[in-house]
Design an enzyme around this catalytic site. Structure first.
Site, PDB file in Angstrom:
ATOM      1  N   ASP A   1      32.758  36.578  44.683  1.00  0.00           N
ATOM      2  CA  ASP A   1      31.617  36.524  45.590  1.00  0.00           C
ATOM      3  C   ASP A   1      30.351  36.611  44.727  1.00  0.00           C
ATOM      4  O   ASP A   1      30.403  37.008  43.570  1.00  0.00           O
ATOM      5  CB  ASP A   1      31.674  37.648  46.632  1.00  0.00           C
ATOM      6  CG  ASP A   1      30.944  37.244  47.914  1.00  0.00           C
ATOM      7  OD1 ASP A   1      30.048  36.376  47.869  1.00  0.00           O
ATOM      8  OD2 ASP A   1      31.276  37.801  48.983  1.00  0.00           O
TER       9      ASP A   1
ATOM     10  N   GLU B   1      22.934  40.473  64.064  1.00  0.00           N
ATOM     11  CA  GLU B   1      24.255  40.755  63.492  1.00  0.00           C
ATOM     12  C   GLU B   1      24.473  39.695  62.432  1.00  0.00           C
ATOM     13  O   GLU B   1      24.413  38.505  62.707  1.00  0.00           O
ATOM     14  CB  GLU B   1      25.360  40.741  64.564  1.00  0.00           C
ATOM     15  CG  GLU B   1      25.397  39.493  65.439  1.00  0.00           C
ATOM     16  CD  GLU B   1      26.545  39.510  66.453  1.00  0.00           C
ATOM     17  OE1 GLU B   1      27.440  40.348  66.343  1.00  0.00           O
ATOM     18  OE2 GLU B   1      26.528  38.642  67.361  1.00  0.00           O
TER      19      GLU B   1
END
Lengths: 638, 638
Positions: free
Chosen positions: A241, A453
């Site tokens: 990542d 979110e």
């Protein structure tokens, strides 16, 4: 050498590279090596629910939405459309002589983390809380992305992420250590990874930011070497990542130096680095932390992938995919169909579908009614055409001769809406009440949006870095709902969110409740198709809808105890798998076979779910005509 | 007492008020006086180009756009539609027992300041640089707002602003002293005020923030008492700009105390205070700075206005205007018609109107193509339906069987577009080039948006508080234009802005140039009507298009020397009044009469402009059928 012997060709090419060149090719911003005919290539691309971040593309419903369709066949068609558009764009970009970020064929999708807790901001990127559903949707997606009609070449590379045991908190992801027991690890967190690797041969896996049981995921001997490669037999490449290798020394404090972090990652099988850690491999080799041979093997794996994508050949049939497939009519229609299957009907006292609306007035109320961001979710492209929920309802109302009045009613979370002029807050609720007073039926479009979110750094609810702290709607929305319901006009409540919300009040006081998720560019048309009965709802919840976070364990606790339908001990507001239809369909089981009886005049899609010991083990989607009886086979497939 | 004797009724009502009550009623947030049956009333409302800041309404083109139509008849219909919607909303709001901000009938529109310099951020709120055009548009607007079919009551109050000599700089407006000579004052800055007062009887005038020749405009004996009341015979009430009375002591330093400021303003004829200065009148009376009698007269004027609006009667026909007029079909159609008349064709080598497009591909490029903010301008309502330029072109292309590809190409002014994902900047221009390479014709939608030119505190170009510092497009747009033009595909350049922009490059290198202004909710449809030839362009520039601010005097210099077409000594890029048609129309004058010859197959609107001594003195709009010859009378009306 045969063209299909990609590994051999990669090996030969890499054999001509210097150590420095090889190291440069392990970075996601791989530079050109002109003397070897290797063009610049940026590995980073995204295609979670459409080609993302690279201009216009068909923006399909967000991943969580598509999971609600339980329609693996349609999911595969969607992913095929995505890979067509990805290829069409790549064919154009490569004409510039290089391939920059978001221009390549290596897609860092899908996100198959388990949505173990509704607070996780990135939960809407996933296929929900169930490992089996997650695996099935991902298999369909990965195959659509990777497999085409070229017998030699891979169409695009799919990347399973984030490996493994990753689902918040966003604010701590760079330093967090997820503690997980063996049972939860295998039955929940790794299930979909293992199964997708077995069934769909994904090209890549992305390591997670966090530690799991003490080891940094992107450099974990346990996760990468022992489980992924040895146990699961994964043959592809692993990418870190973005910035995760630096975290190993900087935030996890597992290593002392960047060179140690880089060496640890590559030694344990993380071949590709998103970030800027792998240039330190030069120092790592010098210090004896890693051998050139290990680096060479990593580079060979990456070039095998590039060869397999046809990047160095001129006979790849995907090179002929024209730009005109991007947002073509067929993809827009497919998008609308998928979106209509993602809508979940949670309550209906008979008000839906809306009928006999000629001459009637519909009040559309709420901050999500005319919002475009909720169509898109995150990791999204830009649609050149889109239909907001309001516009979809307006267009449908036009066709039946109904009038629509609209009032936003409130900002989605703030007390004040700067877009509406000074002091507008005073008028906002009044405007909504006025609109409701004109109406025969009210459609409230409430919920969250992707700024509330999302991912650390992307979502704007800064306090929790994208995670939610409550399942309740914001206070301004609660006040608006109260004011609207006080007018006592029949009301359909449409909740737009990528995660479970406490819909208790809507469930108790509204005539119908629809969970809309983030429905993509055709969202408004799809919702209208449902509301006006052009399509019968067939979506099912891919996550449990709880009443409150008070019912749940601590967010940082990765034990599955009392989480998701498989382990939750309470009674949810709406369970996983829940979803109503306009049709009256009953099931009758006989072993693996389920006979469906449609005792209504409605035609409808319908997903049969098979549970064993309270766990989903299989499902099949059917389509029932009015009064049809149909038998489908649903074996235990888990 | 007859109901129409509003002044007498006001006098009687006010006679029952205490001093404190009277003072409270001079504030824009006038509280209820329950014992006298006076409900709470907030005087602040806006209706510059549609009911503003109060939820949904028909959003007509911005004022500067409508000025480009030179169509006073249509302007009057637009204003009538606005007052219908204003009344319809008021009828609803008053049912709540009070009327809050943006809910009343007293509209602080139009803005008839002279757009003397293209740098002024608020210039797009005006009718341009010419006093006569400004007056004519304002007369039509004020009559439409105020006059209806009720013989007794006024429909809405219009307010001429900002009185007087007000046009930036925004950053200094609270302390600036505009120095103006007698000739410019009367011939330029006051002309429209005087003429609109003579011809349209506006209910109110708003004082400006700045000083003019040393006196604070909102408390100026010269401007308010001598000129407005005595010379111009203004009978209505004066309202201060918001916070302007506080500026008198705080920023202009004309007075020492707030009480002195309040007394000075009311004594000179500023009856109504937007802001919080007038509560100090209590202290001013005590200190002998103002008499109760003066205050009483001011309150009487305000209540005369409220009585005249029918607020205290039950036989006002406007009370019956239903909510359904808001954004009704007729208003949407009127909006589209007005918007199509606001488009100004600046160059055309024959590429327009687009024809024979079946099977062809159109590339729509640019940050304003799919932007909604440019539809709205400022002081705007919210349309429940809107059509971006892109959507309008798409819909029109659908009807002729053409394909549309879209690429935003760049952020409107920043190097990086955060809405498009990390690193998108790298791909943005490539995306545009790719789109252009698919196309037979390119439509570039460039320009500014209302965040780049606007009011202090509202516009986001913080460095100059809403004013422009250059007439050039942002660098990122210049780079995009260069890249697109390098592809050598026929290109139509659509400039979206509320003010003059340096369009030299577009003029030299594009096949056609259209000035779009801020075109309202139907903007995309209207532009498409023009581009595809459904409507022939008939707009004319209401401002001079210069090459550079270097051609102009200092922005803070209020002398008209070398400003606007009347005094500019240079050669502009496009002059005031310029605008092409698809029709080939020539004029032949004989005294006041002008005979028009349409030597083409195109039907087109056409405005005949009459100049004397280089100054516009009259205009008439005509509509010509193909090959029609028409004589219109255009007297010197100035």
């Amino acid at each position: 050498m045969k063209k299909t012997d990609f590994a051999a060709r990669a090996k030969e090419l890499v054999s001509k590279m210097t150590l420095a060149e090889k190291i440069s090719q392990l970075c996601y911003t791989a530079p050109a090596i002109e003397r070897l005919g290797v063009p610049e290539y940026n590995w980073w691309n995204e295609s979670l629910h459409g080609v993302a971040r690279s201009g216009c593309a068909t923006v399909f419903p967000q991943a969580i939405s598509m999971a609600a369709s339980f329609d693996t066949v349609l999911m595969n068609r969607v992913a095929t459309a995505i890979s067509d558009e990805q290829r069409a764009k790549y064919n154009q970009y490569k004409q510039f002589g290089s391939t920059k970020i978001y221009e390549g064929l290596t897609c860092w999708s899908p996100n198959i983390n388990i949505f173990r807790d509704p607070r996780w901001g990135r939960g809407h990127e996933t296929y929900g809380e169930d490992p089996y559903l997650t695996a099935e949707m991902a298999i369909a997606f990965v195959k659509g992305l990777q497999e085409g009609n070229d017998p030699k070449y891979r169409k695009c590379d799919a990347t399973l992420k984030h490996y493994a045991v990753h689902s918040g908190p966003e604010s701590k992801r760079h330093s967090f250590d997820a503690q997980v027991n063996e049972k939860d690890l295998y039955e929940t967190y790794l299930y979909a990874f293992r199964r997708v690797i077995e069934k769909a041969d994904p090209s890549a896996v992305m390591g997670a930011y966090n530690r799991t049981n003490g080891e940094a995921c992107c450099a974990s001997e346990t996760l990468l070497r022992k489980i992924l490669r040895e146990e699961f037999g994964f043959q592809g490449y692993v990418v870190s990542d973005c910035g995760a290798i630096c975290d190993i020394d900087k935030n996890h404090h597992i290593t002392e130096t960047r060179a140690e972090s880089a060496a640890l990652a590559v030694n344990n099988g993380c071949e590709l680095n998103c970030g800027d850690a792998y240039p330190y491999l030069q120092a790592a080799v010098a210090a004896g932390l890693i051998t050139e041979e290990t680096i060479t093997k990593a580079v060979e794996m990456l070039f095998t992938a590039r060869f397999r994508l046809g990047m160095f050949d001129d006979d790849c049939v995907y090179d002929d995919i024209p730009f005109s497939v991007v947002e073509c009519k067929e993809h827009r229609e497919l998008n609308r169909k998928m979106a209509s299957e993602t809508m979940v009907l949670l309550k209906n006292n008979g008000i839906l579908p809306l009928s006999d609306m000629q001459g009637k007035t519909i009040a559309v109320i709420g901050p999500n009614a005319d919002a475009t961001d909720v169509l898109l979710g995150n990791y999204n492209g830009i649609p050149s055409r889109y239909t907001t929920l309001l516009r979809g309802i307006q267009d449908a109302a036009d066709t039946v001769g109904a009038d629509v009045v609209y009032a936003k009613g409130c900002h989605i979370f703030e007390n004040y809406d700067s877009t509406m002029g000074h002091g507008w807050g005073q008028n906002a609720v009044r405007d909504a009440i006025i609109a409701v007073r004109q109406a025969d039926v009210v459609i409230m479009c409430m919920g969250l949006n992707p700024s509330m979110e999302g991912e650390e750094g992307d979502a704007y609810n800064g306090a929790s870095s994208g995670d939610k702290t409550t399942l309740d709607l914001p206070d301004v929305q609660k006040e608006l709902i109260k004011a609207v319901l006080a007018e006592d006009v029949p009301t359909v409540f449409v909740n737009v969110s990528g995660s479970a919300i406490n819909l208790t009040e809507a469930d108790e006081n509204c005539d119908a409740v629809v969970q809309c998720f983030y429905p993509g560019a055709e969202g408004g048309n799809a919702l209208a198709d449902i509301l006006f009965g052009k399509v019968s709802p067939s979506g099912r919840l891919p996550v449990t809808f709880y009443h409150s976070v008070d019912e749940l364990p601590d967010f940082e606790d990765y034990s599955m105890e009392n989480r998701t339908y498989r382990y939750f001990s309470g009674t949810p507001l709406y369970p996983f798998g829940y979803g109503l239809s306009y049709a009256d369909i009953t099931e009758q089981w006989d072993g693996d076979n389920c006979t469906l009886y449609n005792r209504s005049n409605f035609e409808s899609g319908y997903t049969v779910l098979r549970y064993e010991n309270g766990v989903l083990v299989g499902f099949t989607r059917a389509h029932l005509l009015p009064h049809q009886i149909l038998t489908v086979c649903v074996p235990n497939d888990r």
